[in-house]
Motif scaffolding. Structure first.
Motif, PDB file in Angstrom:
ATOM      1  N   ARG A   1      -5.992  -6.604  14.174  1.00 30.99           N
ATOM      2  CA  ARG A   1      -5.420  -5.258  14.313  1.00 30.99           C
ATOM      3  C   ARG A   1      -5.992  -4.365  13.229  1.00 30.99           C
ATOM      4  O   ARG A   1      -5.877  -4.679  12.045  1.00 30.99           O
ATOM      5  CB  ARG A   1      -3.887  -5.309  14.224  1.00 30.99           C
ATOM      6  CG  ARG A   1      -3.234  -3.985  14.608  1.00 30.99           C
ATOM      7  CD  ARG A   1      -1.722  -4.067  14.733  1.00 30.99           C
ATOM      8  NE  ARG A   1      -1.087  -4.338  13.464  1.00 30.99           N
ATOM      9  CZ  ARG A   1      -0.442  -5.459  13.164  1.00 30.99           C
ATOM     10  NH1 ARG A   1      -0.361  -6.425  14.033  1.00 30.99           N
ATOM     11  NH2 ARG A   1       0.102  -5.622  11.982  1.00 30.99           N
ATOM     12  N   ILE A   2      -6.619  -3.257  13.642  1.00 29.98           N
ATOM     13  CA  ILE A   2      -7.271  -2.373  12.669  1.00 29.98           C
ATOM     14  C   ILE A   2      -6.429  -1.140  12.339  1.00 29.98           C
ATOM     15  O   ILE A   2      -6.701  -0.456  11.358  1.00 29.98           O
ATOM     16  CB  ILE A   2      -8.685  -1.948  13.143  1.00 29.98           C
ATOM     17  CG1 ILE A   2      -8.626  -1.226  14.502  1.00 29.98           C
ATOM     18  CG2 ILE A   2      -9.620  -3.153  13.200  1.00 29.98           C
ATOM     19  CD1 ILE A   2      -9.959  -0.613  14.927  1.00 29.98           C
ATOM     20  N   ASP A   3      -5.402  -0.865  13.157  1.00 31.12           N
ATOM     21  CA  ASP A   3      -4.546   0.293  12.874  1.00 31.12           C
ATOM     22  C   ASP A   3      -3.353   0.269  13.814  1.00 31.12           C
ATOM     23  O   ASP A   3      -3.291  -0.543  14.747  1.00 31.12           O
ATOM     24  CB  ASP A   3      -5.330   1.603  13.062  1.00 31.12           C
ATOM     25  CG  ASP A   3      -4.780   2.738  12.188  1.00 31.12           C
ATOM     26  OD1 ASP A   3      -3.665   2.595  11.639  1.00 31.12           O
ATOM     27  OD2 ASP A   3      -5.462   3.772  12.057  1.00 31.12           O
ATOM     28  N   ASN A   4      -2.402   1.183  13.582  1.00 35.28           N
ATOM     29  CA  ASN A   4      -1.255   1.385  14.465  1.00 35.28           C
ATOM     30  C   ASN A   4      -1.241   2.825  14.962  1.00 35.28           C
ATOM     31  O   ASN A   4      -1.748   3.729  14.278  1.00 35.28           O
ATOM     32  CB  ASN A   4       0.063   1.106  13.725  1.00 35.28           C
ATOM     33  CG  ASN A   4       0.209  -0.345  13.342  1.00 35.28           C
ATOM     34  OD1 ASN A   4      -0.121  -1.241  14.116  1.00 35.28           O
ATOM     35  ND2 ASN A   4       0.697  -0.596  12.135  1.00 35.28           N
ATOM     36  N   CYS A   5      -0.640   3.025  16.130  1.00 35.02           N
ATOM     37  CA  CYS A   5      -0.523   4.370  16.702  1.00 35.02           C
ATOM     38  C   CYS A   5       0.848   4.492  17.373  1.00 35.02           C
ATOM     39  O   CYS A   5       1.006   4.093  18.533  1.00 35.02           O
ATOM     40  CB  CYS A   5      -1.650   4.599  17.717  1.00 35.02           C
ATOM     41  SG  CYS A   5      -1.622   6.233  18.499  1.00 35.02           S
TER      42      CYS A   5
END
Length: 284
Positions: free
Chosen positions: A177-181
């Motif tokens: 996982r590289i980021d959250n949105c």
């Protein structure tokens, strides 16, 4: 006994439905509620609502609003989860991509067009000021299993799905996982076919009363964190974090929130027009 078909994703958000079904609470009210898992998510449920395969769905807010405007003969009767959905942005574990800027212009895996994974890719693109025409590309992968294959085999480059659902896949070293949105609105609503509302409003009210009683008390159910962890194969600490972030709703979505969703979808060219509140919402 009145038979009612309802659809939803087989995720922890919907455990209240499983518990009330297991306890026979609908049958006690002469309602044979049949739950159907939709691994393909919102796009698959929209199709099922349109065809009459299901009468009701626990469905993503943005997806059902778009589809009602596109002609789905259904209405939203209630918000189900009040808090935003935290979408994890995932790549294959051995991918060269390390942050959101790296995936600009690459291929997003989506379950189907009109699904949450499709629409939220636009929200993510807008958040990072991408060119919506040139920086978004899509590869249809149907469901989570399809995404695992698609990213692992290099058919797609990134995949957006609910963070806690995909956490075991990250822990297993399949995804990174590289980021959250987070979604910029309450994430899940209950949508119902208009013909069912018209013909069976009392049954619908009863169903909602039953599930709402459980969601109102959900966090105080003894050992609910352990139940979720076991049933959905999640780490207990992840479940506890998810429970701390999640609030259910027992009321209808207000006009201001509906207008905010429509404004954002319209500005992203996801919907062709905005419609009146009464076209999307039915107050019981």
């Amino acid at each position: 006994m009145k038979k009612v078909n309802i659809g939803g994703v087989p995720e922890h958000f919907n455990l209240a439905w499983y518990l009330t079904l297991k306890n026979g609470e609908y049958k006690a009210e002469d309602i044979n509620l049949r739950w159907h898992d939709y691994h393909g998510g919102t796009g698959a449920m929209n199709k099922a609502l349109r065809s009459g395969e299901i009468d009701m769905a626990v469905i993503l807010t943005e997806g059902i609003i778009k589809d009602i405007i596109d002609g789905n003969p259904s209405k939203i009767v209630q918000t189900f989860v009040e808090t935003p959905l935290i979408w994890g942005i995932h790549v294959a574990a051995d991918s060269e991509f390390n942050n959101v800027e790296d995936i600009k212009g690459t291929r997003a895996a989506i379950s189907r067009y009109g699904s949450g994974s499709h629409l939220m890719a636009y929200i993510n693109a807008k958040n990072h000021n991408w060119d919506l025409e040139n920086d978004l590309n899509f590869e249809v992968i149907k469901n989570l299993d399809g995404a695992i294959r698609g990213l692992t085999e290099g058919k797609a480059d990134y995949f957006m799905w609910e963070k806690f659902t995909t956490k075991p896949i990250v822990d297993d070293g399949i995804f990174r996982r590289i980021d959250n949105c987070p979604s910029p609105w309450p994430c899940f609503v209950i949508a119902v076919r208009e013909d069912f509302i018209e013909n069976d409003e009392e049954a619908l009210k009863t169903i909602l009363e039953i599930v709402n009683q459980t969601t109102a008390e959900f966090k105080s159910i003894p050992s609910i964190d352990k139940t979720i962890a076991n049933r959905y194969e999640q780490e207990l600490t992840d479940v506890q974090e998810w429970l701390s972030l999640t609030e259910w709703s027992q009321s209808v979505m207000n006009e201001k929130t509906i207008n905010n969703v429509q404004d954002q979808l319209y500005n992203l060219n996801i919907i062709p027009k905005k419609v009146e509140y009464s076209k999307l919402i039915h107050k019981l």
